[in-house]
Enzyme design. Structure first.
Site, PDB file in Angstrom:
ATOM      1  N   PRO A 108       0.792  -1.201   0.024  1.00 12.55           N
ATOM      2  CA  PRO A 108       0.088   0.022  -0.005  1.00 12.55           C
ATOM      3  C   PRO A 108       0.827   1.425   0.110  1.00 12.55           C
ATOM      4  CG  PRO A 108      -0.250  -1.199   2.031  1.00 12.55           C
ATOM      5  CD  PRO A 108       0.892  -2.191   1.416  1.00 12.55           C
ATOM      6  N   GLY A 112       4.184   3.987   5.097  1.00 11.98           N
ATOM      7  CA  GLY A 112       5.296   3.471   5.820  1.00 11.98           C
ATOM      8  C   GLY A 112       5.838   2.267   5.598  1.00 11.98           C
ATOM      9  N   GLY A 114       7.421   1.313   2.633  1.00 17.08           N
ATOM     10  CA  GLY A 114       8.549   1.502   1.701  1.00 17.08           C
ATOM     11  C   GLY A 114       8.172   1.380   0.171  1.00 17.08           C
ATOM     12  N   ALA A 117      10.091   3.514  -2.323  1.00 18.90           N
ATOM     13  CA  ALA A 117      11.537   3.075  -2.694  1.00 18.90           C
ATOM     14  C   ALA A 117      11.643   1.754  -3.329  1.00 18.90           C
ATOM     15  CB  ALA A 117      12.326   2.827  -1.227  1.00 18.90           C
ATOM     16  N   ALA A 118      10.630   0.985  -3.097  1.00 20.76           N
ATOM     17  CA  ALA A 118      10.596  -0.475  -3.574  1.00 20.76           C
ATOM     18  C   ALA A 118      10.539  -0.309  -5.337  1.00 20.76           C
ATOM     19  CB  ALA A 118       9.537  -1.340  -3.286  1.00 20.76           C
ATOM     20  N   ASP A 159      14.933   3.075   3.369  1.00 23.28           N
ATOM     21  CA  ASP A 159      13.868   2.492   2.637  1.00 23.28           C
ATOM     22  C   ASP A 159      14.553   1.647   1.543  1.00 23.28           C
ATOM     23  OD1 ASP A 159      12.133   3.602   4.383  1.00 23.28           O
ATOM     24  OD2 ASP A 159      10.636   4.069   3.073  1.00 23.28           O
TER      25      ASP A 159
HETATM   26  O1  PMV Z   1       7.353   6.041   6.708  1.00 24.41           O
HETATM   27  P1  PMV Z   1       8.467   5.724   5.934  1.00 24.41           P
HETATM   28  O2  PMV Z   1       8.397   4.313   5.340  1.00 24.41           O
HETATM   29  O3  PMV Z   1       8.652   6.837   4.747  1.00 24.41           O
HETATM   30  O4  PMV Z   1       9.677   5.867   6.870  1.00 24.41           O
HETATM   31  C1  PMV Z   1      10.276   6.872   7.376  1.00 24.41           C
HETATM   32  C2  PMV Z   1      11.525   6.835   8.248  1.00 24.41           C
HETATM   33  C3  PMV Z   1      11.834   8.083   8.920  1.00 24.41           C
HETATM   34  O5  PMV Z   1      13.150   7.732   9.758  1.00 24.41           O
HETATM   35  C4  PMV Z   1      10.890   8.580   9.579  1.00 24.41           C
HETATM   36  C5  PMV Z   1      12.440   9.029   7.845  1.00 24.41           C
HETATM   37  C6  PMV Z   1      13.704   8.654   6.979  1.00 24.41           C
HETATM   38  O6  PMV Z   1      14.079   8.992   5.967  1.00 24.41           O
HETATM   39  O7  PMV Z   1      14.421   7.658   7.468  1.00 24.41           O
END
Ligand code: PMV
Length: 327
Positions: A108, A112, A114, A117-118, A159
């Site tokens: 999804p 959060g 990733g 990035a994937a 990520d």
């Molecule tokens: O929510 P995500 O998967 O985009 O993870 C963010 C993680 C943080 O530490 C808040 C930001 C980062 O770039 O590491």
């Protein structure tokens, strides 16, 4: 050149240390068995065409101009990082010419896990295969980071690192990735609040709080490092009870820096009440997902409790495979 080439890359959950990783502390993440698959084909013209099937967005880029074929008002913004991956790939390898990317995702978006990035990692890797350019993991990381900056502003890089390497990783800005040789199968239940949020915004919010209360926030950031040290110890000793408790402490610190909210708290509490050894938000917070550490017999009860508390549960496993070519 091949007629087409495919690659897939996993999403991730941050187990410990999100946000603190932005300030140079280590964070621990694992790749999960939810993947993005990208198929790349050459085109006769110079266009970069992208069709993101699950996000229902397609469009192409001709020079600097983006044309949307399908999708809502945010479509251009969603495609921009993918065009950036192709442009950076072309700059690094000297392979110009049009390409078409078809993206399928089980992850999804904006939750959060990733997904962006994937998508970047799988896209760079599919292009690498198509043009037979033999990119290193480090080059794929650098190309993906440029796209991540467009999506997240000032990302730490955790990520794309988790997506490229797979398995458990310890990540620290500047020091890079350490892939951990841990053969432990963590029963993780993800609870999705289904509230989309922007990682960049949440990172900014913490940075503003830090500007107002530098001494307080810096102490919490340092505790974040200790959390990762103790979590690593618990993982190495296969001490899941301790790991769960450390997760709970990590969650409290994230709450203290202002990135939790009622929906997250409800899911975290529901998971704990259903017998999770520990639960915390994962990633940027402000919405997105929580993770709960279960025991085998409690997994379905925890998933049900998350559902009853208004979340969408995903039962997932860690994935040892990072990015890989597909047939
Ligand atoms: O929510 P995500 O998967 O985009 O993870 C963010 C993680 C943080 O530490 C808040 C930001 C980062 O770039 O590491």
């Amino acid at each position: 050149m091949k007629e087409s080439a495919s690659a897939s890359a996993p999403g991730k959950v941050i187990l410990f240390g999100e946000h603190f990783v932005v300030y140079g502390k280590p964070a621990l993440a694992t790749a999960i068995d939810m993947r993005v698959t990208v198929k790349a084909r050459p085109r006769r013209d110079a266009r970069i065409f992208v069709n993101s099937i699950d996000v229902k967005v397609s469009g192409y880029c001709d020079g600097d101009v983006i044309h949307i074929c399908d999708g809502d008002s945010k479509a251009g913004r969603k495609l921009e990082p993918i065009f950036s991956v192709v442009r950076h790939f072309q700059n690094v390898t000297g392979k110009s010419g049009g390409v078409e990317l078809e993206i399928k995702s089980e992850i999804p978006a904006s939750s959060g896990l990733g997904s962006s990035a994937a998508v970047s990692v799988a896209s760079a890797s599919a292009l690498d295969r198509l043009f037979n350019t033999g990119l290193s993991r480090d080059e794929i990381f650098k190309i993906s980071m440029e796209a991540e900056k467009i999506v997240h502003g000032n990302p730490s890089g955790i990520d794309p690192a988790a997506s490229i390497y797979g398995g458990f990783i310890l990540y620290q800005k500047g020091k890079g990735v350490e892939r951990l040789d841990l053969d432990i199968d963590l029963p993780i239940i993800i609870g999705d609040t289904q509230m989309e949020r922007s990682t960049g915004e949440m990172v900014n919010r913490v940075s503003q709080l830090r500007t107002r209360y530098p001494a307080l926030i810096d102490k919490i950031v340092c505790l974040g490092e200790e959390i990762v040290t103790q979590a690593l110890e618990a993982l190495k000793n296969r001490n899941l009870e301790a790991l769960g408790e450390i997760m709970n402490i990590n969650h409290s610190l994230l709450n203290a820096i202002g990135v939790s909210n009622m929906r997250i708290e409800r899911l975290v509490q529901a998971a704990r009440d259903a017998g999770a050894l520990g639960a915390k938000l994962t990633g940027a917070g402000g919405g997105g997902c929580i993770i709960a550490l279960g025991t085998r017999d409690k997994i379905s009860g925890i998933a049900e409790a998350i559902q009853n508390a208004g979340g969408r549960p995903y039962i997932t496993k860690r994935s040892m495979d990072g990015v890989r070519f597909e047939e």
